[in-house]
Scaffold this motif. Structure first.
Motif, PDB file in Angstrom:
ATOM      1  N   ARG A 205       0.822  -1.210   0.000  1.00  0.00           N
ATOM      2  CA  ARG A 205       0.000   0.000   0.000  1.00  0.00           C
ATOM      3  C   ARG A 205       0.864   1.270   0.000  1.00  0.00           C
ATOM      4  NH1 ARG A 205      -3.385  -1.261   4.394  1.00  0.00           N
ATOM      5  NH2 ARG A 205      -4.219  -3.134   3.426  1.00  0.00           N
ATOM      6  N   GLY A 206       2.011   1.221   0.649  1.00  0.00           N
ATOM      7  CA  GLY A 206       2.866   2.417   0.704  1.00  0.00           C
ATOM      8  C   GLY A 206       4.012   2.382  -0.284  1.00  0.00           C
ATOM      9  N   THR A 207       3.867   1.585  -1.330  1.00  0.00           N
ATOM     10  CA  THR A 207       4.991   1.407  -2.246  1.00  0.00           C
ATOM     11  C   THR A 207       4.850   2.274  -3.491  1.00  0.00           C
ATOM     12  OG1 THR A 207       5.405  -0.836  -1.486  1.00  0.00           O
ATOM     13  CG2 THR A 207       6.137  -0.318  -3.710  1.00  0.00           C
ATOM     14  N   GLY A 208       5.950   2.961  -3.858  1.00  0.00           N
ATOM     15  CA  GLY A 208       5.947   3.765  -5.077  1.00  0.00           C
ATOM     16  C   GLY A 208       6.410   2.950  -6.275  1.00  0.00           C
ATOM     17  N   ALA A 209       7.474   2.154  -6.076  1.00  0.00           N
ATOM     18  CA  ALA A 209       7.994   1.341  -7.181  1.00  0.00           C
ATOM     19  C   ALA A 209       8.425  -0.011  -6.650  1.00  0.00           C
ATOM     20  CB  ALA A 209       9.177   2.039  -7.839  1.00  0.00           C
ATOM     21  N   LEU A 210       8.138  -1.029  -7.426  1.00  0.00           N
ATOM     22  CA  LEU A 210       8.594  -2.370  -7.067  1.00  0.00           C
ATOM     23  C   LEU A 210       9.595  -2.800  -8.145  1.00  0.00           C
ATOM     24  CD1 LEU A 210       6.297  -5.330  -6.025  1.00  0.00           C
ATOM     25  CD2 LEU A 210       8.354  -5.678  -7.356  1.00  0.00           C
ATOM     26  N   ILE A 211      10.842  -2.982  -7.712  1.00  0.00           N
ATOM     27  CA  ILE A 211      11.874  -3.435  -8.656  1.00  0.00           C
ATOM     28  C   ILE A 211      12.037  -4.929  -8.473  1.00  0.00           C
ATOM     29  CG2 ILE A 211      14.307  -3.269  -9.306  1.00  0.00           C
ATOM     30  CD1 ILE A 211      14.346  -0.444  -8.146  1.00  0.00           C
ATOM     31  N   PHE A 212      11.821  -5.683  -9.540  1.00  0.00           N
ATOM     32  CA  PHE A 212      12.021  -7.131  -9.451  1.00  0.00           C
ATOM     33  C   PHE A 212      13.301  -7.459 -10.217  1.00  0.00           C
ATOM     34  CE2 PHE A 212      11.597 -11.599 -10.010  1.00  0.00           C
ATOM     35  CZ  PHE A 212      10.904 -12.013  -8.881  1.00  0.00           C
ATOM     36  N   VAL A 213      14.249  -8.082  -9.502  1.00  0.00           N
ATOM     37  CA  VAL A 213      15.562  -8.347 -10.095  1.00  0.00           C
ATOM     38  C   VAL A 213      15.630  -9.798 -10.581  1.00  0.00           C
ATOM     39  CG1 VAL A 213      18.056  -8.243  -9.684  1.00  0.00           C
ATOM     40  CG2 VAL A 213      16.540  -6.713  -8.431  1.00  0.00           C
ATOM     41  N   ILE A 214      15.974  -9.957 -11.863  1.00  0.00           N
ATOM     42  CA  ILE A 214      16.116 -11.305 -12.430  1.00  0.00           C
ATOM     43  C   ILE A 214      17.571 -11.512 -12.836  1.00  0.00           C
ATOM     44  CG2 ILE A 214      15.471 -12.803 -14.371  1.00  0.00           C
ATOM     45  CD1 ILE A 214      12.766 -11.484 -14.459  1.00  0.00           C
ATOM     46  N   ASP A 215      18.159 -12.603 -12.372  1.00  0.00           N
ATOM     47  CA  ASP A 215      19.545 -12.918 -12.721  1.00  0.00           C
ATOM     48  C   ASP A 215      19.580 -13.480 -14.151  1.00  0.00           C
ATOM     49  OD1 ASP A 215      22.045 -13.969 -13.042  1.00  0.00           O
ATOM     50  OD2 ASP A 215      22.148 -14.937 -11.075  1.00  0.00           O
ATOM     51  N   ALA A 216      20.130 -12.674 -15.075  1.00  0.00           N
ATOM     52  CA  ALA A 216      20.118 -13.079 -16.486  1.00  0.00           C
ATOM     53  C   ALA A 216      21.145 -14.168 -16.777  1.00  0.00           C
ATOM     54  CB  ALA A 216      20.394 -11.872 -17.370  1.00  0.00           C
TER      55      ALA A 216
ATOM     56  N   PHE B 200      14.437  -5.475 -13.490  1.00  0.00           N
ATOM     57  CA  PHE B 200      15.853  -5.361 -13.832  1.00  0.00           C
ATOM     58  C   PHE B 200      16.348  -6.726 -14.309  1.00  0.00           C
ATOM     59  CE2 PHE B 200      17.262  -1.554 -10.930  1.00  0.00           C
ATOM     60  CZ  PHE B 200      16.331  -0.747 -11.568  1.00  0.00           C
ATOM     61  N   ILE B 201      16.684  -6.818 -15.585  1.00  0.00           N
ATOM     62  CA  ILE B 201      17.306  -8.049 -16.103  1.00  0.00           C
ATOM     63  C   ILE B 201      18.795  -7.847 -15.810  1.00  0.00           C
ATOM     64  CG2 ILE B 201      17.654  -9.462 -18.151  1.00  0.00           C
ATOM     65  CD1 ILE B 201      15.033  -8.115 -19.244  1.00  0.00           C
ATOM     66  N   HIS B 202      19.242  -8.504 -14.739  1.00  0.00           N
ATOM     67  CA  HIS B 202      20.486  -8.093 -14.087  1.00  0.00           C
ATOM     68  C   HIS B 202      21.653  -9.036 -14.400  1.00  0.00           C
ATOM     69  CE1 HIS B 202      22.689  -5.817 -11.187  1.00  0.00           C
ATOM     70  NE2 HIS B 202      22.847  -6.818 -10.354  1.00  0.00           N
ATOM     71  N   LYS B 203      22.854  -8.571 -14.112  1.00  0.00           N
ATOM     72  CA  LYS B 203      24.126  -9.287 -14.346  1.00  0.00           C
ATOM     73  C   LYS B 203      24.381  -9.492 -15.839  1.00  0.00           C
ATOM     74  CE  LYS B 203      23.687 -11.912 -10.009  1.00  0.00           C
ATOM     75  NZ  LYS B 203      23.914 -13.152  -9.313  1.00  0.00           N
ATOM     76  N   VAL B 204      23.951  -8.547 -16.681  1.00  0.00           N
ATOM     77  CA  VAL B 204      24.113  -8.742 -18.120  1.00  0.00           C
ATOM     78  C   VAL B 204      25.559  -8.542 -18.572  1.00  0.00           C
ATOM     79  CG1 VAL B 204      21.722  -8.245 -18.791  1.00  0.00           C
ATOM     80  CG2 VAL B 204      23.348  -6.366 -18.592  1.00  0.00           C
ATOM     81  N   ASP B 205      26.446  -8.179 -17.611  1.00  0.00           N
ATOM     82  CA  ASP B 205      27.864  -8.051 -17.990  1.00  0.00           C
ATOM     83  C   ASP B 205      28.415  -9.375 -18.506  1.00  0.00           C
ATOM     84  OD1 ASP B 205      29.061  -9.270 -15.197  1.00  0.00           O
ATOM     85  OD2 ASP B 205      27.369  -7.942 -14.850  1.00  0.00           O
ATOM     86  N   GLY B 206      27.791 -10.479 -18.103  1.00  0.00           N
ATOM     87  CA  GLY B 206      28.284 -11.798 -18.530  1.00  0.00           C
ATOM     88  C   GLY B 206      27.740 -12.221 -19.885  1.00  0.00           C
ATOM     89  N   LEU B 207      26.907 -11.403 -20.518  1.00  0.00           N
ATOM     90  CA  LEU B 207      26.262 -11.812 -21.778  1.00  0.00           C
ATOM     91  C   LEU B 207      26.797 -11.016 -22.971  1.00  0.00           C
ATOM     92  CD1 LEU B 207      22.482 -11.922 -20.704  1.00  0.00           C
ATOM     93  CD2 LEU B 207      24.255 -13.611 -20.286  1.00  0.00           C
ATOM     94  N   SER B 208      26.796 -11.662 -24.141  1.00  0.00           N
ATOM     95  CA  SER B 208      27.177 -10.934 -25.357  1.00  0.00           C
ATOM     96  C   SER B 208      26.021 -10.004 -25.738  1.00  0.00           C
ATOM     97  CB  SER B 208      27.416 -11.923 -26.492  1.00  0.00           C
ATOM     98  OG  SER B 208      26.175 -12.521 -26.830  1.00  0.00           O
TER      99      SER B 208
END
Ligand SMILES: Nc1nc2c(ncn2[C@@H]2O[C@H](COP(=O)(O)OP(=O)(O)OP(=O)(O)O)[C@@H](O)[C@H]2O)c(=O)[nH]1
Length: 382
Positions: free
Chosen positions: A117-128, A158-166
Motif C-alpha cells: 500500500r505504501g509502495t511507489g515502485a517495485l523493482i524485481f531483479v532477475i539474474d540473467a 531489472f534483467i540483471h548481471k548482463v555483464d556476462g552476456l554478449s
C-alpha cells in the motif's frame, strides 16, 4: 541581454522572491521536516525483490553506499527485510526495502498488503546469467499480488548481471523475458499491469541509469525540471545538462535531448573526481568540513575541446553540463543563467513544502498536487 531576460522571466514565473532563503537545503527547516518520526514510515518505498542471489543487496550497496562492485562478492545473504532510509544523505527521499530472496506471501506474519500500500515502485531483479523460469513465476506472483493491493505501483524489472552476456544474447534475453512475463499477465487478464524492463549490471553505469529512470517516475515535478533545464541549456550554449543526486549519481532530470551513455558516464566520473579531490584536499586539517557544499564547483577541460562544468544546486543536487570550449567563453552569461536556474529549482521544491500548508497561487505551475517533502519527492503515494 535578451537571453538573460528569458531565464529571469522563467524564474519570476515561479514566484522567486528577492528574499529567497539563502541557506535553502542547508537550514534547520529541513531537519524539522525530515526528522519527525511520522515522516519516516510515510515515505514512499522502493521495494527490491527477486530470487535469492539475484543481486538485490549488491544493487543497493553499489548505488547508495558507494560499495565497489567487487566487494559485493562477499555480501552475505539477506535474511530479513532490510529497510534503508537514504533521505538523510540523498535527494532520493525514499526508503529502499531489500527483501530476502524468498518472500512467502502465505506466511501470516508477512503483511504484504501493508507493504504494497505504501509502495511507489517495485523493482524485481532477475539474474540473467541463471535459468530464469523460476524467477518469471515469482515475478508474476509478486506483481499480480501487489497490483491487486495497489494498482498505482510502478513495476520495474531489472534483467540483471548482463555483464556476462554478449550483446546479441542480451537482446534475446530481454525479448524472451518481456514476452513470457507479458504472456503470463495476459493469461491472468492483467493486461493493464505495465512492466518496464531494463538491462543492468553493477559493473558499469547501467544500474545507475536504470535507477535514475525508476526514481524519475516518482518525482512529480519532473516535467518542470526538464523544462527549466531545456531553457537553461538553449540560452547558454550548453549541449547537455544533468541534474544529479551527488551521493548516488542518479540523475534526477536532464534536458529533452537524447541521453547517450558516454555523456552520462563522463558526468558520473566528474562527480567522482570532484568529491574525491575535495575529500583529500578540501577538508580542514582536523577532518571537519564537507566534501560537497555551497562553494562546490569544478571545470574540467578535455583535450577534444569539450568542457565539463559542475555547480552546486542544493545540498544534494549538482548540475553537470557538457559544452564546447567556444561556448564556455561566455562564462559570465552561463553563470548568470545558472543563478536564475538555481533560484527556480529552489522555488519548485519550496512549492512542494508549501503544499503541506494551504496551497497558494505559486503552486499553480507545479504539476504536483500531492504533498511532497522539502527535497521535492512525494511524501506519500498512497
Ligand atoms: N556478474 C555480476 N554479478 C553480480 C551483479 N550483481 C550482483 N552480483 C553478484 O551476485 C551475488 C549475489 O548478490 P547479492 O546482492 O547478495 O544477492 P541478493 O539478491 O541480495 O541475495 P539474497 O540476499 O540471498 O536474497 C554476489 O556474489 C554479487 O557479487 C552483476 O551485475 N554482475
Amino acid at each position: 541581454m535578451s537571453i538573460q531576460y528569458e531565464v529571469e522571466q522563467l524564474a519570476d514565473s515561479y514566484g522567486v522572491a528577492d528574499s529567497f532563503p539563502k541557506d535553502f537545503g542547508y537550514g534547520e527547516e529541513e531537519a524539522d521536516i525530515e526528522d519527525s518520526p511520522a515522516s519516516s514510515d510515510s515515505k514512499p518505498r522502493i521495494l527490491l525483490m527477486g530470487l535469492r542471489r539475484s543481486g538485490k543487496s549488491s544493487i543497493q550497496k553499489v548505488v547508495f553506499h558507494k560499495m565497489s562492485p567487487n566487494e559485493t562478492l562477499f555480501l552475505e545473504s539477506t535474511n530479513k527485510i532490510y529497510k534503508d532510509d537514504i533521505s538523510s544523505s540523498s535527494f532520493v527521499n525514499f526508503q529502499i526495502w531489500d527483501f530476502p530472496g524468498q518472500v512467502d506471501f502465505f506466511d501470516p506474519t508477512f503483511d504484504y498488503e501493508m507493504i504494497f500500500r505504501g509502495t511507489g515502485a517495485l523493482i524485481f531483479v532477475i539474474d540473467a546469467q541463471d535459468d530464469y523460469v523460476e524467477a518469471l513465476g515469482r515475478l508474476h506472483l509478486t506483481v499480480s499480488r501487489a497490483y491487486r493491493v495497489n494498482p498505482e505501483i510502478n513495476f520495474e524489472v531489472f534483467i540483471h548481471k548482463v555483464d556476462g552476456l554478449s550483446d546479441d544474447h542480451k537482446i534475446e534475453t530481454q525479448r524472451d523475458i518481456h514476452q513470457r512475463a507479458n504472456d503470463d499477465l495476459a493469461d491472468a487478464s492483467l493486461e493493464k499491469l505495465h512492466l518496464s524492463f531494463y538491462l543492468t549490471s553493477i559493473y558499469d553505469h547501467s544500474i545507475f541509469e536504470a535507477f535514475s529512470k525508476v526514481v524519475q517516475k516518482l518525482i512529480p515535478q519532473l516535467p518542470t525540471l526538464e523544462n527549466l533545464l531545456n531553457i537553461f541549456i538553449s540560452n547558454s550554449g550548453i549541449e547537455k545538462a544533468f541534474l544529479f543526486d551527488v551521493v548516488s549519481k542518479i540523475y534526477i532530470a536532464t534536458d529533452s535531448s537524447p541521453v547517450d551513455m558516454q555523456s552520462y558516464e563522463l558526468c558520473c566520473d566528474m562527480i567522482d573526481v570532484v568529491i574525491d579531490v575535495s575529500c583529500i584536499y578540501g577538508l580542514r586539517e582536523d577532518g571537519s568540513g564537507s566534501a560537497y557544499d555551497k562553494e562546490s564547483m569544478a571545470i574540467i577541460k578535455l583535450n577534444n575541446t569539450t568542457v565539463l562544468y559542475l555547480k552546486e544546486v542544493t545540498k544534494f543536487l549538482a548540475l553537470v553540463c557538457i559544452l564546447r570550449e567556444e561556448s564556455f567563453e561566455r562564462k559570465g552569461l552561463i553563470d548568470y543563467n545558472f543563478h536564475c536556474f538555481r533560484k527556480a529549482i529552489h522555488e519548485v521544491f519550496e512549492v512542494g513544502v508549501s503544499t503541506q500548508r494551504p496551497v497558494g497561487p505559486k503552486a499553480v505551475g507545479s504539476p504536483c498536487s500531492k504533498a511532497v517533502t522539502l527535497n521535492g519527492t512525494p511524501r506519500n503515494t498512497v
